[in-house]
Write a protein that holds these residues in place. Structure first.
Motif, PDB file in Angstrom:
ATOM      1  N   ARG A  84       0.764  -1.255   0.015  1.00 49.65           N
ATOM      2  CA  ARG A  84      -0.035  -0.057  -0.077  1.00 49.65           C
ATOM      3  C   ARG A  84       0.885   1.048  -0.024  1.00 49.65           C
ATOM      4  NH1 ARG A  84      -4.726   1.226  -1.825  1.00 49.65           N
ATOM      5  NH2 ARG A  84      -4.965   2.747   0.052  1.00 49.65           N
ATOM      6  N   ALA A  85       2.195   1.227  -0.440  1.00 50.92           N
ATOM      7  CA  ALA A  85       2.995   2.475  -0.592  1.00 50.92           C
ATOM      8  C   ALA A  85       2.246   3.268  -1.342  1.00 50.92           C
ATOM      9  CB  ALA A  85       4.375   2.070  -1.037  1.00 50.92           C
ATOM     10  N   PRO A  86       2.442   4.668  -1.133  1.00 57.72           N
ATOM     11  CA  PRO A  86       1.805   5.694  -1.854  1.00 57.72           C
ATOM     12  C   PRO A  86       2.250   5.863  -3.093  1.00 57.72           C
ATOM     13  CG  PRO A  86       2.884   6.626  -0.103  1.00 57.72           C
ATOM     14  CD  PRO A  86       3.069   5.284   0.062  1.00 57.72           C
ATOM     15  N   TYR A  87       3.491   5.571  -3.582  1.00 57.49           N
ATOM     16  CA  TYR A  87       4.122   5.804  -4.602  1.00 57.49           C
ATOM     17  C   TYR A  87       3.524   4.814  -5.784  1.00 57.49           C
ATOM     18  CZ  TYR A  87       7.113   2.260  -2.352  1.00 57.49           C
ATOM     19  OH  TYR A  87       7.883   1.394  -1.634  1.00 57.49           O
ATOM     20  N   PHE A  88       2.773   3.820  -5.313  1.00 59.54           N
ATOM     21  CA  PHE A  88       2.069   2.709  -6.506  1.00 59.54           C
ATOM     22  C   PHE A  88       0.724   3.384  -7.101  1.00 59.54           C
ATOM     23  CE2 PHE A  88       4.297  -0.529  -3.971  1.00 59.54           C
ATOM     24  CZ  PHE A  88       5.267  -1.086  -4.838  1.00 59.54           C
ATOM     25  N   GLU A 120      -4.239   1.839  -8.012  1.00 59.21           N
ATOM     26  CA  GLU A 120      -4.835   1.849  -9.305  1.00 59.21           C
ATOM     27  C   GLU A 120      -3.475   2.106 -10.062  1.00 59.21           C
ATOM     28  OE1 GLU A 120      -7.533   1.500 -10.597  1.00 59.21           O
ATOM     29  OE2 GLU A 120      -8.052   0.798  -8.305  1.00 59.21           O
ATOM     30  N   VAL A 121      -2.599   1.054 -10.321  1.00 57.62           N
ATOM     31  CA  VAL A 121      -1.469   1.165 -11.249  1.00 57.62           C
ATOM     32  C   VAL A 121      -1.762   1.108 -12.642  1.00 57.62           C
ATOM     33  CG1 VAL A 121       0.702  -0.534 -12.073  1.00 57.62           C
ATOM     34  CG2 VAL A 121      -0.345  -0.557  -9.639  1.00 57.62           C
ATOM     35  N   SER A 122      -1.163   2.158 -13.328  1.00 61.67           N
ATOM     36  CA  SER A 122      -1.279   2.412 -14.612  1.00 61.67           C
ATOM     37  C   SER A 122      -1.033   1.461 -15.828  1.00 61.67           C
ATOM     38  CB  SER A 122      -1.110   3.835 -15.060  1.00 61.67           C
ATOM     39  OG  SER A 122      -1.303   4.794 -14.293  1.00 61.67           O
ATOM     40  N   SER A 123       0.254   0.929 -15.652  1.00 62.23           N
ATOM     41  CA  SER A 123       0.707  -0.060 -16.497  1.00 62.23           C
ATOM     42  C   SER A 123       2.163  -0.978 -15.824  1.00 62.23           C
ATOM     43  CB  SER A 123       1.503   0.644 -17.779  1.00 62.23           C
ATOM     44  OG  SER A 123       2.463   1.141 -17.178  1.00 62.23           O
ATOM     45  N   VAL A 124       2.273  -2.185 -16.379  1.00 63.43           N
ATOM     46  CA  VAL A 124       3.253  -2.894 -15.986  1.00 63.43           C
ATOM     47  C   VAL A 124       4.170  -3.212 -17.036  1.00 63.43           C
ATOM     48  CG1 VAL A 124       3.705  -5.182 -14.818  1.00 63.43           C
ATOM     49  CG2 VAL A 124       1.727  -4.048 -14.106  1.00 63.43           C
ATOM     50  N   THR A 125       5.439  -3.143 -16.841  1.00 64.92           N
ATOM     51  CA  THR A 125       6.603  -3.488 -17.744  1.00 64.92           C
ATOM     52  C   THR A 125       7.364  -4.576 -17.022  1.00 64.92           C
ATOM     53  OG1 THR A 125       6.382  -1.335 -18.847  1.00 64.92           O
ATOM     54  CG2 THR A 125       8.485  -2.874 -19.122  1.00 64.92           C
ATOM     55  N   VAL A 126       7.588  -5.744 -17.673  1.00 70.60           N
ATOM     56  CA  VAL A 126       8.621  -6.388 -17.039  1.00 70.60           C
ATOM     57  C   VAL A 126       9.811  -6.494 -17.745  1.00 70.60           C
ATOM     58  CG1 VAL A 126       9.106  -9.072 -16.682  1.00 70.60           C
ATOM     59  CG2 VAL A 126       6.518  -8.254 -16.326  1.00 70.60           C
ATOM     60  N   ALA A 127      10.877  -6.439 -17.034  1.00 63.20           N
ATOM     61  CA  ALA A 127      12.405  -6.495 -17.645  1.00 63.20           C
ATOM     62  C   ALA A 127      13.014  -7.619 -17.328  1.00 63.20           C
ATOM     63  CB  ALA A 127      12.979  -5.086 -17.444  1.00 63.20           C
ATOM     64  N   ARG A 128      13.119  -8.802 -18.158  1.00 61.73           N
ATOM     65  CA  ARG A 128      13.554  -9.959 -17.718  1.00 61.73           C
ATOM     66  C   ARG A 128      14.932 -10.322 -18.526  1.00 61.73           C
ATOM     67  NH1 ARG A 128      10.851 -15.376 -20.072  1.00 61.73           N
ATOM     68  NH2 ARG A 128      13.117 -15.853 -19.801  1.00 61.73           N
ATOM     69  N   MET A 129      15.685 -10.828 -17.896  1.00 60.49           N
ATOM     70  CA  MET A 129      16.701 -11.546 -18.524  1.00 60.49           C
ATOM     71  C   MET A 129      16.455 -12.764 -19.425  1.00 60.49           C
ATOM     72  SD  MET A 129      19.242  -9.368 -17.873  1.00 60.49           S
ATOM     73  CE  MET A 129      20.633 -10.163 -18.780  1.00 60.49           C
ATOM     74  N   GLU A 130      17.291 -13.314 -20.551  1.00 64.66           N
ATOM     75  CA  GLU A 130      16.839 -14.289 -21.387  1.00 64.66           C
ATOM     76  C   GLU A 130      16.938 -15.778 -20.786  1.00 64.66           C
ATOM     77  OE1 GLU A 130      19.592 -14.821 -24.678  1.00 64.66           O
ATOM     78  OE2 GLU A 130      21.332 -14.044 -23.474  1.00 64.66           O
ATOM     79  N   VAL A 131      17.724 -15.746 -19.810  1.00 66.61           N
ATOM     80  CA  VAL A 131      17.773 -17.096 -19.058  1.00 66.61           C
ATOM     81  C   VAL A 131      16.511 -17.724 -18.573  1.00 66.61           C
ATOM     82  CG1 VAL A 131      20.188 -16.573 -18.395  1.00 66.61           C
ATOM     83  CG2 VAL A 131      18.369 -15.933 -16.810  1.00 66.61           C
ATOM     84  N   PRO A 132      16.672 -18.935 -18.552  1.00 67.49           N
ATOM     85  CA  PRO A 132      15.099 -19.682 -18.360  1.00 67.49           C
ATOM     86  C   PRO A 132      14.452 -19.304 -16.913  1.00 67.49           C
ATOM     87  CG  PRO A 132      16.617 -21.296 -19.536  1.00 67.49           C
ATOM     88  CD  PRO A 132      17.581 -19.998 -19.394  1.00 67.49           C
TER      89      PRO A 132
END
Length: 217
Positions: free
Chosen positions: A113-117, A170-182
């Motif tokens: 519930r952090a306000p920055y979300f 109320e999150v506007s969008s989600v971006t996942v930054a992942r590495m190529e490893v399984p």
């Protein structure tokens, strides 16, 4: 050595591939349309693949597991040794400013519930990503709330915590930054599960970074 590993009932398996996608270790693959444990010594015994199987075709067994011959450069796909040659360059700036907008950053530590979300563009990143991709701060963290984790090193699954964040804010969008490893599939799968569980039409984008720092997806 006696270890707990998974066993797949081929008669029940429908070949959907969800267990292979959920496996952080790259231990499961599809062979002739059926899931198969390709490397017993890659199986970590945590069972993240079990709830991913809609047919209930996976169970734990205790058995003798011997390490199999490894490729010359390492072990599981995520720990293969690799050296990148870089051209030496001199920075023209005294310092490049950080784009981190909040603390803490670890998924396990952030309060849901952090306000920055509120209204945030949420970046859920593998903790290797900022080291592999040189412009990570300016290209992905700028204007976003960044939370990081490593599904191979952290115990448990991130989906419950991410679901709490998405349902309570109320999150506007989600971006996942992942590495190529399984093993990095775990952070992507958790984010997708959380968006689905939130019941909200939150846009989700996935960026995949190679181990030598190139955007490949």
């Amino acid at each position: 050595m006696m270890r707990k590993v998974i066993e797949i009932d081929k008669a029940k398996c429908t070949g959907c591939g969800q267990c292979a996608a959920a496996c952080h270790q790259g231990a499961i693959g599809l062979v002739d349309g059926k899931a198969e444990l390709l490397r017993e010594d890659y199986c970590d015994g945590l069972g993240i693949c079990l709830p991913a199987c809609p047919a209930g075709a996976i169970r734990f067994v205790e058995k003798e597991v011997s390490p199999q011959p490894m490729p010359p450069a390492g072990g599981c796909p995520g720990t293969m040794e690799k050296t990148m040659e870089r051209e030496e360059t001199k920075s023209t700036q005294a310092a490049i400013p950080s784009q981190l907008r909040q603390w803490p950053v670890q998924i396990k530590l952030v309060p849901p519930r952090a306000p920055y979300f509120s209204g945030a563009n949420l970046l859920v990143a593998a903790d290797c990503a900022a080291y592999a991709y040189g412009s990570f701060h300016s290209d992905y963290m700028k204007g976003a709330v960044t939370i990081i984790g490593c599904p191979k090193l952290d115990a448990g699954d991130y989906s419950e915590k991410l679901t709490d964040i998405l349902t309570q804010n109320e999150v506007s969008s989600v971006t996942v930054a992942r590495m190529e490893v399984p093993c990095c599939a775990g952070i992507e799968n958790a984010a997708r599960a959380a968006v689905a569980a939130s019941g909200k039409p939150i846009p989700l984008d996935v960026v995949t970074i190679s181990t030598d720092g190139v955007i490949i997806d």
